[in-house]
Design an enzyme around this catalytic site. Structure first.
Site, PDB file in Angstrom:
ATOM      1  CG  ASP A  53      55.558  28.398  36.873  1.00  0.00           C
ATOM      2  OD1 ASP A  53      54.581  28.021  37.564  1.00  0.00           O
ATOM      3  OD2 ASP A  53      55.707  29.570  36.491  1.00  0.00           O
ATOM      4  CD  GLU A  56      51.081  25.670  37.138  1.00  0.00           C
ATOM      5  OE1 GLU A  56      51.045  25.719  38.387  1.00  0.00           O
ATOM      6  OE2 GLU A  56      50.791  26.641  36.413  1.00  0.00           O
ATOM      7  CG  ASP A  57      54.106  25.850  33.404  1.00  0.00           C
ATOM      8  OD1 ASP A  57      52.943  25.398  33.409  1.00  0.00           O
ATOM      9  OD2 ASP A  57      54.394  26.989  33.797  1.00  0.00           O
TER      10      ASP A  57
HETATM   11  P1  NDP Z   1      46.257  32.138  31.759  1.00  0.00           P
HETATM   12  O1  NDP Z   1      46.301  31.280  32.961  1.00  0.00           O
HETATM   13  O2  NDP Z   1      45.927  31.539  30.439  1.00  0.00           O
HETATM   14  O3  NDP Z   1      47.607  32.929  31.603  1.00  0.00           O
HETATM   15  C1  NDP Z   1      48.212  33.544  32.702  1.00  0.00           C
HETATM   16  C2  NDP Z   1      49.367  32.719  33.146  1.00  0.00           C
HETATM   17  O4  NDP Z   1      50.297  32.598  32.085  1.00  0.00           O
HETATM   18  C3  NDP Z   1      50.102  33.391  34.272  1.00  0.00           C
HETATM   19  O5  NDP Z   1      49.532  33.043  35.491  1.00  0.00           O
HETATM   20  C4  NDP Z   1      51.516  32.875  34.058  1.00  0.00           C
HETATM   21  O6  NDP Z   1      51.650  31.568  34.613  1.00  0.00           O
HETATM   22  C5  NDP Z   1      51.633  32.671  32.557  1.00  0.00           C
HETATM   23  N1  NDP Z   1      52.295  33.709  31.768  1.00  0.00           N
HETATM   24  C6  NDP Z   1      53.164  33.489  30.735  1.00  0.00           C
HETATM   25  N2  NDP Z   1      53.578  34.616  30.183  1.00  0.00           N
HETATM   26  C7  NDP Z   1      52.988  35.627  30.867  1.00  0.00           C
HETATM   27  C8  NDP Z   1      53.041  37.045  30.747  1.00  0.00           C
HETATM   28  N3  NDP Z   1      53.802  37.658  29.812  1.00  0.00           N
HETATM   29  N4  NDP Z   1      52.320  37.804  31.592  1.00  0.00           N
HETATM   30  C9  NDP Z   1      51.563  37.204  32.526  1.00  0.00           C
HETATM   31  N5  NDP Z   1      51.462  35.870  32.695  1.00  0.00           N
HETATM   32  C10 NDP Z   1      52.176  35.074  31.867  1.00  0.00           C
HETATM   33  O7  NDP Z   1      45.289  33.362  31.975  1.00  0.00           O
HETATM   34  P2  NDP Z   1      43.884  33.337  32.625  1.00  0.00           P
HETATM   35  O8  NDP Z   1      43.136  32.154  32.146  1.00  0.00           O
HETATM   36  O9  NDP Z   1      44.035  33.560  34.070  1.00  0.00           O
HETATM   37  O10 NDP Z   1      43.235  34.623  32.005  1.00  0.00           O
HETATM   38  C11 NDP Z   1      43.077  35.809  32.746  1.00  0.00           C
HETATM   39  C12 NDP Z   1      41.629  36.148  32.947  1.00  0.00           C
HETATM   40  O11 NDP Z   1      40.984  36.226  31.702  1.00  0.00           O
HETATM   41  C13 NDP Z   1      40.888  35.136  33.788  1.00  0.00           C
HETATM   42  O12 NDP Z   1      40.128  35.840  34.753  1.00  0.00           O
HETATM   43  C14 NDP Z   1      39.989  34.406  32.807  1.00  0.00           C
HETATM   44  O13 NDP Z   1      38.723  34.115  33.369  1.00  0.00           O
HETATM   45  C15 NDP Z   1      39.845  35.392  31.697  1.00  0.00           C
HETATM   46  N6  NDP Z   1      39.816  34.758  30.405  1.00  0.00           N
HETATM   47  C16 NDP Z   1      39.333  35.468  29.408  1.00  0.00           C
HETATM   48  C17 NDP Z   1      39.293  34.978  28.135  1.00  0.00           C
HETATM   49  C18 NDP Z   1      38.803  35.836  27.079  1.00  0.00           C
HETATM   50  O14 NDP Z   1      38.924  35.486  25.938  1.00  0.00           O
HETATM   51  N7  NDP Z   1      38.232  37.002  27.405  1.00  0.00           N
HETATM   52  C19 NDP Z   1      39.767  33.616  27.821  1.00  0.00           C
HETATM   53  C20 NDP Z   1      40.340  32.946  28.957  1.00  0.00           C
HETATM   54  C21 NDP Z   1      40.358  33.519  30.187  1.00  0.00           C
HETATM   55  P3  NDP Z   1      52.193  31.246  36.111  1.00  0.00           P
HETATM   56  O15 NDP Z   1      51.128  31.778  37.028  1.00  0.00           O
HETATM   57  O16 NDP Z   1      52.276  29.759  36.122  1.00  0.00           O
HETATM   58  O17 NDP Z   1      53.482  31.967  36.263  1.00  0.00           O
HETATM   59 ZN    ZN Z   2      54.939  31.376  37.645  1.00  0.00          ZN
END
Ligand code: NDP
Ligand code: ZN
Length: 170
Positions: A53, A56-57
């Site tokens: 990451d 990316e981050d």
């Molecule tokens: P994000 O991408 O915002 O967050 C997930 C990412 O955050 C992970 O892939 C990981 O990154 C990182 N991360 C950091 N801390 C944690 C943790 N404690 N646990 C897990 N991941 C962590 O999430 P999404 O946008 O993918 O949201 C998930 C689903 O929700 C999607 O299907 C989206 O469509 C939906 N959604 C819903 C919303 C709502 O309000 N209902 C709003 C936005 C999205 P890395 O992979 O780089 O390790």
């Molecule tokens: Zn990751």
């Protein structure tokens, strides 16, 4: 020493013990353990997993990784790096689309990444996330994992168990 380093050393020690009677088939009868320990792919995986990451981050650049760790590690990290200039939904869609075309090493890193994130979601819900959003993450992760199958039965079995527990159809 942190627990990951200890685990790594324990693993090397375990393999060395298990292979202690064995020699390679060369004239020098090289100890067998030189082979698994020298498998560059294992080192690339560990390096890429640690760095996955950074581009990316953080402000890390692919060029920086290439200069420090070489082109192979830099390429694996690049393969698992989302393009953050794209809208989030498009990034999520691209992960699903690109997964089957990743290299073996990148697929391993992606599987390990998803496994960690899903376990983390089980451990505690991120701040501001609803239960529904967590469930949607599992469903999306399942789609990515579909494209990574046939890479590591150990990782895939652990992921499948998490999907089963969530009632996410495989
Ligand atoms: P994000 O991408 O915002 O967050 C997930 C990412 O955050 C992970 O892939 C990981 O990154 C990182 N991360 C950091 N801390 C944690 C943790 N404690 N646990 C897990 N991941 C962590 O999430 P999404 O946008 O993918 O949201 C998930 C689903 O929700 C999607 O299907 C989206 O469509 C939906 N959604 C819903 C919303 C709502 O309000 N209902 C709003 C936005 C999205 P890395 O992979 O780089 O390790
Ligand atoms: Zn990751």
């Amino acid at each position: 020493m942190n627990s990951d380093a200890v685990l790594l050393l324990e693993t090397v020690h375990f393999a060395a013990e298990k292979h202690r009677q064995q020699r390679r088939k060369d004239a020098e009868q090289t100890p067998y353990i030189n082979h698994p320990v020298g498998t560059k792919e294992s080192a690339y995986f560990v390096q890429a997993a640690l760095l996955h990451d950074t581009v990316e981050d953080t402000d890390t650049t692919p060029a920086e990784l290439e200069a420090k760790f070489g082109p192979i590690v830099a390429r694996i990290v690049q393969e698992v790096t989302d393009d953050k200039s794209l809208p989030k939904q498009e990034r999520k869609r691209q992960q699903v689309e690109h997964a089957p075309h990743c290299s073996h090493q990148a697929k391993l890193v992606k599987l390990a990444d998803k496994l960690y994130n899903l376990r983390d979601l089980n451990r505690c819900t991120p701040v501001g996330w609803t239960a529904e959003r967590v469930q949607e993450y599992f469903v999306w992760a399942r789609e990515v994992v579909k494209g990574l199958r046939g890479t590591s039965s150990a990782l895939e079995e652990k992921l499948d168990e998490l999907f089963r527990q969530r009632g996410v159809q495989l």
